[in-house]
Enzyme design. Sequence first.
Site, mmCIF file in Angstrom:
data_model
loop_
_atom_site.group_PDB
_atom_site.id
_atom_site.type_symbol
_atom_site.label_atom_id
_atom_site.label_comp_id
_atom_site.label_asym_id
_atom_site.label_seq_id
_atom_site.Cartn_x
_atom_site.Cartn_y
_atom_site.Cartn_z
ATOM 1 N N ASP A 23 -35.407 21.801 28.482
ATOM 2 C CA ASP A 23 -34.967 20.493 27.988
ATOM 3 C C ASP A 23 -35.379 20.244 26.544
ATOM 4 O O ASP A 23 -36.156 21.002 25.962
ATOM 5 C CB ASP A 23 -35.498 19.380 28.907
ATOM 6 C CG ASP A 23 -36.945 19.612 29.351
ATOM 7 O OD1 ASP A 23 -37.659 20.371 28.674
ATOM 8 O OD2 ASP A 23 -37.345 19.035 30.379
ATOM 9 N N HIS A 37 -40.290 14.812 39.034
ATOM 10 C CA HIS A 37 -39.167 15.394 38.281
ATOM 11 C C HIS A 37 -39.441 16.863 37.938
ATOM 12 O O HIS A 37 -40.600 17.287 37.825
ATOM 13 C CB HIS A 37 -38.799 14.561 37.041
ATOM 14 C CG HIS A 37 -39.753 14.621 35.892
ATOM 15 N ND1 HIS A 37 -40.037 13.525 35.105
ATOM 16 C CD2 HIS A 37 -40.486 15.626 35.349
ATOM 17 C CE1 HIS A 37 -40.876 13.862 34.154
ATOM 18 N NE2 HIS A 37 -41.174 15.129 34.280
HETATM 19 C C1 F6R Z 1 -41.016 19.940 30.244
HETATM 20 C C2 F6R Z 1 -40.462 19.435 31.488
HETATM 21 C C3 F6R Z 1 -41.153 18.443 32.343
HETATM 22 C C4 F6R Z 1 -42.657 18.673 32.478
HETATM 23 C C5 F6R Z 1 -43.301 17.577 33.305
HETATM 24 C C6 F6R Z 1 -44.790 17.719 33.391
HETATM 25 O O1 F6R Z 1 -40.146 20.891 29.669
HETATM 26 O O2 F6R Z 1 -39.397 19.828 31.801
HETATM 27 O O3 F6R Z 1 -40.580 18.451 33.625
HETATM 28 O O4 F6R Z 1 -42.883 19.912 33.068
HETATM 29 O O5 F6R Z 1 -42.995 16.326 32.746
HETATM 30 O O6 F6R Z 1 -45.345 17.547 32.115
HETATM 31 P P1 F6R Z 1 -46.874 17.823 31.829
HETATM 32 O O7 F6R Z 1 -47.080 19.276 32.041
HETATM 33 O O8 F6R Z 1 -47.068 17.441 30.387
HETATM 34 O O9 F6R Z 1 -47.643 16.984 32.768
#
Ligand code: F6R
Length: 240
Positions: A67, A137
């Site tokens: 993304d 998500h």
């Molecule tokens: C990032 C993405 C998101 C993150 C998720 C967790 O490319 O697609 O789904 O993996 O928001 O983010 P963190 O690791 O920062 O807690």
Amino acid sequence: MKVIITENYEEMSKKAAEVVIDVVKKNPNAVLGFATGTSPIGLYQNMIKDHKENGTSYKNVFTVNLDEYVGLKADHDQSYAYFMRTNLFDHIDVDQKNTNLPIGSAPCLKSECDRYNALLDSHPQDVQVLGIGSNGHIGFNEPNTPFDSVTHLVDLTENTIKDNSRLFNSIDEVPRQALSMGIKNIMQAKSIVMVASGKNKAEAVRGMVKGEITPALPASVLQLHPFVTVVCDKDAASLL
Ligand code: F6R
């Protein structure tokens, strides 16, 4: 779904990196799907360490990212393109021409989604790295995104904007929209490795591993994939 529970973030990162490195060693032309965010940073550090110490080469891999924020150019320091360069690509021998993210600053977002879907169709991921949002998500597929979705424009939820604001100077600077691979694009990966760390992920991890398979918790779709490895630390696994 294979679940590996580790003592801490460091061990989680090491174990998850082993999965990705193994794919590259077996297939130097592999298509690698990457994620951004805090969770995979340690995984990328282990890949860099292994590249420097053991010479695992990324010269011939092709990469696709999940993304990108809408409106941020690739040189913006909060863009995911910038994140990938600084946290991984600049430190391994990948050919940057073979690295791909959706372009959030494209003039026509609809055409950009079409371009990215065609790219993914012709380059199915050998392994896809994922993190999980506290609302379950994956990518930016927020709750109630259809399981057959492909790359699309997403309105980020208040929950995600708040979670991500920690990386910006103020919450007002967090983009409200993103382009994200859809759930179908993620599920086409031959294998998936998910990293999850911290107590704030525990509820989402429980739903993903043990809950009902429902678009209300996007990560629960992974129960339907034949080759998923979830590597999570004790805190993220505390409700399993
Ligand atoms: C990032 C993405 C998101 C993150 C998720 C967790 O490319 O697609 O789904 O993996 O928001 O983010 P963190 O690791 O920062 O807690």
